[in-house]
Write a protein that holds these residues in place. Sequence first.
Motif, PDB file in Angstrom:
ATOM      1  N   SER A 512     -59.128 -25.587  -9.761  1.00 54.37           N
ATOM      2  CA  SER A 512     -58.408 -26.469  -8.842  1.00 54.37           C
ATOM      3  C   SER A 512     -58.474 -27.882  -9.410  1.00 54.37           C
ATOM      4  N   ARG A 524     -49.627 -32.033  -4.326  1.00 58.21           N
ATOM      5  CA  ARG A 524     -49.159 -30.711  -4.773  1.00 58.21           C
ATOM      6  C   ARG A 524     -49.295 -30.687  -6.286  1.00 58.21           C
ATOM      7  N   ASN A 544     -51.145 -20.420  -8.481  1.00 55.22           N
ATOM      8  CA  ASN A 544     -51.239 -19.750  -7.179  1.00 55.22           C
ATOM      9  C   ASN A 544     -50.459 -20.460  -6.081  1.00 55.22           C
ATOM     10  N   LYS A 545     -49.796 -21.570  -6.390  1.00 54.84           N
ATOM     11  CA  LYS A 545     -48.961 -22.335  -5.446  1.00 54.84           C
ATOM     12  C   LYS A 545     -49.773 -22.925  -4.289  1.00 54.84           C
ATOM     13  N   ASP A 546     -51.069 -22.975  -4.388  1.00 55.91           N
ATOM     14  CA  ASP A 546     -51.917 -23.576  -3.346  1.00 55.91           C
ATOM     15  C   ASP A 546     -52.877 -24.588  -3.971  1.00 55.91           C
ATOM     16  N   ASN A 547     -52.391 -25.266  -5.004  1.00 61.34           N
ATOM     17  CA  ASN A 547     -53.177 -26.247  -5.743  1.00 61.34           C
ATOM     18  C   ASN A 547     -54.338 -25.620  -6.503  1.00 61.34           C
ATOM     19  N   THR A 548     -54.240 -24.306  -6.754  1.00 58.99           N
ATOM     20  CA  THR A 548     -55.206 -23.619  -7.611  1.00 58.99           C
ATOM     21  C   THR A 548     -54.437 -22.781  -8.617  1.00 58.99           C
TER      22      THR A 548
END
Length: 799
Positions: A512, A524, A544-548
Amino acid sequence: MGWCCSGICGALALLALLCPLRERGCWGLNPSSGDVEKSPHSDPDPWGALHRHKRSWVWNQFFVLEEFTGNEPLYVGKLHSDVDKGDGKVKYVLSGEGSTSIFTIDENTGDIHATKRLDREAQAYYTLQAQAVDRVTNIPVEPRSEFVVKVQDINDNEPKFLDGPYLAGVPEMSPLGTMVVQVAATDADDPTYGNSARVVYSIIHGQPYFSVEPKTGVIRTALPNMDRETRDQYVLVIQAKDMVGQMGGLSGTTSVTVTLTDVNDNPPRFTHKNYQYTVPESLPVQSVVAKIRAADEDIGSNAEMDYRIMDGDGPGMFNITTDENTQDGVIILLKPLDFETKSSFFLRIEATNRNIDSNFLSAGPFSDTTSVRVTVDDVNEPPVFSTPLGKMVVSEDARVGTSIGRVSAHDPDTSNNAIRYSIDRNTDLERFFNVDALSGVISTAKPLDREANLIHNLTVFAIDSQDPTQIGKGIALITVQDINDNAPVFAIDYETILCENAMPGQVIQTVSAVDKDELLSGHRFYFALAAPVAGNLNFTLRDNKDNTASVLTKRGGFRRREQPVYRLPVLIVDSGSPALSSTNTLFVRVCDCDSDSVALSCGAVAYTATGLSTGALVAILGCIITLLVMVLLIVTMRRRRKEPLILEEERDIRENIVRYDDEGGGEEDTEAFDMVTLRNLNVIRDPGVRRDVTPDTPTFFHYSSSARPAYKSLPDNVVFREFIWERLKDADVDPSAPPYDSLQTYAFEGSGSVAESLSSLESLSTDSDQNYDYLSNWGPRFKKLADMYGNSDGATVFS
């Protein structure tokens, strides 16, 4: 046989003759007891009463007046026995209390006298014994008989007030007849005899205010409504007189101090109906504005009062309280004063008694009112900011000199002086901001960094241009707005482990990112492998499109021997405007893992070397150490061999220096040095040898045969002088010789020396005509001596 008292024996005999013959018997003296008793015989013959029995008359008490003041002894009474025939054979004897000191008896006649003044208050009676004895044989002819001499009281003691003087109190305004106090006097005289101890009371001083009851001594008020405020204390004189107050009685007096105690019978009253006070407008809140007082003639709790503000302009500006010690009304300021807004205030104040006595309501009302005017004086006040707290916003990328906002202050005084502004640098230590002194505009002085300091809290001074001591303070709160000036990076330093038995497509790490910037819409992040490794065959990265993002393996069969560590560059891009990115390296270590993918060992595998054994390696190391020790010993020995011989010379010279202190007695002293050596210098002298230094050192100065003096033909003093002169020349031209300069020569110094003293100490106390200019020719070593002695004229060095 019996006793008889002269004067009363005849009366007793007559009384016996008058006794009824039948109904009562005659009284007689019992010889054994002396008591009065009834005759046991009843004789109907009336003449039987005249029959004399062997009994004496009754007697047992005498009376004597106290305080008798006559010149002769006081006659008390007479004793007489029936045995006494008047022939002098009977003697009377007296014993008992005071028988020798106070009372006496005539042993022939039986007359009793008192020789001293008697005091009944000291002793009321005396018990005595009388006896008649034979004068010759002292044998009692009558039994011993006891009688009493009683001291009769006279009025010789005045009444006394044992508890006086008295202190008493009575409330003021008390009604007539109110009891004040009771006094009591005592009289030492006999209360059972006459009126000597009967006392009556009277008031001598204190009328018409008070009276006293004659029999009881109770003092009462004689006037109603006595006012304490008019007179609060009275001193009475009370008299007590015995003999029921009759003429000739004795008297005693006492004083009674009567204090009128206070009652609340006076209302409070202000001495003025209007009060005027002036205060500066700079007076702090909670300060005392003024003190007023309502006078009350009462004291103590009856004078306690409460104050209150009934009405007035400026509500809430002032309050009034009571000073419990002085009962003053204290006016206190509750709000700041402003001369320009309101220059005076009017108050109406009431004072009321706190403890009101219902018995005196008719004297009311127990309150009073007054008016108070408070005038405000103008003072030079500091400037006042229109907004004490100014909030401003500036962008993080603002250029130096960008205006942020403006502060404004004004002079509250009527003069309305100009204002100058400045920043308190204690609140802006790094000087990020400036303020225009005239306009109050705040601008940036340095580039700003929101991540270093988000909010700047500045204190701005507003200074009165006419009076710089008047300074107002305001607050400027500056918030720095964020811009996207920081690229995202890994959230932590990741330690990624890759097992050798990892399968293709296995997630080995999830990463992350963090960003120091704070976007309003939130962060983002976008993850990807850097371009150089985007197509590698070992790893791939999935956003992963969730900041990871997840790192996955593309293959299996990783081996530590082949490559223990892989470096995987990861590109992270934020969503700011403009977008910023950074490349972060992820280190992947290949490890040996168990069946649960727990790493057992990581890093490169050490290869086992073949060839030499351990014993051989130890032997080689021992040889190397031995060689090093030998080399060290050789070097040490060579250094020792190269030591200069001059050290021995220095050691010898040091010995000569110590011996130089042995000052001898001149030429007569031959122990310090061999004088023959100096006297035969021309025989033993070798021009190629220095005698004051080590012989190994060659000299570079040689005398010619013609230049060398013939010492044998010269006098002793010339020999010494020439010898020293040659040594000095050798020292000047020989750079290898140390400047020791024939130290042995000075061992000749002494009082008997032919060359006299060589010391320069004597030269200060003697007149010398020598010229020391030649010292300048002796070289640089003697420059100091040449400077000291080179100005005088002379032909020779020594005299």
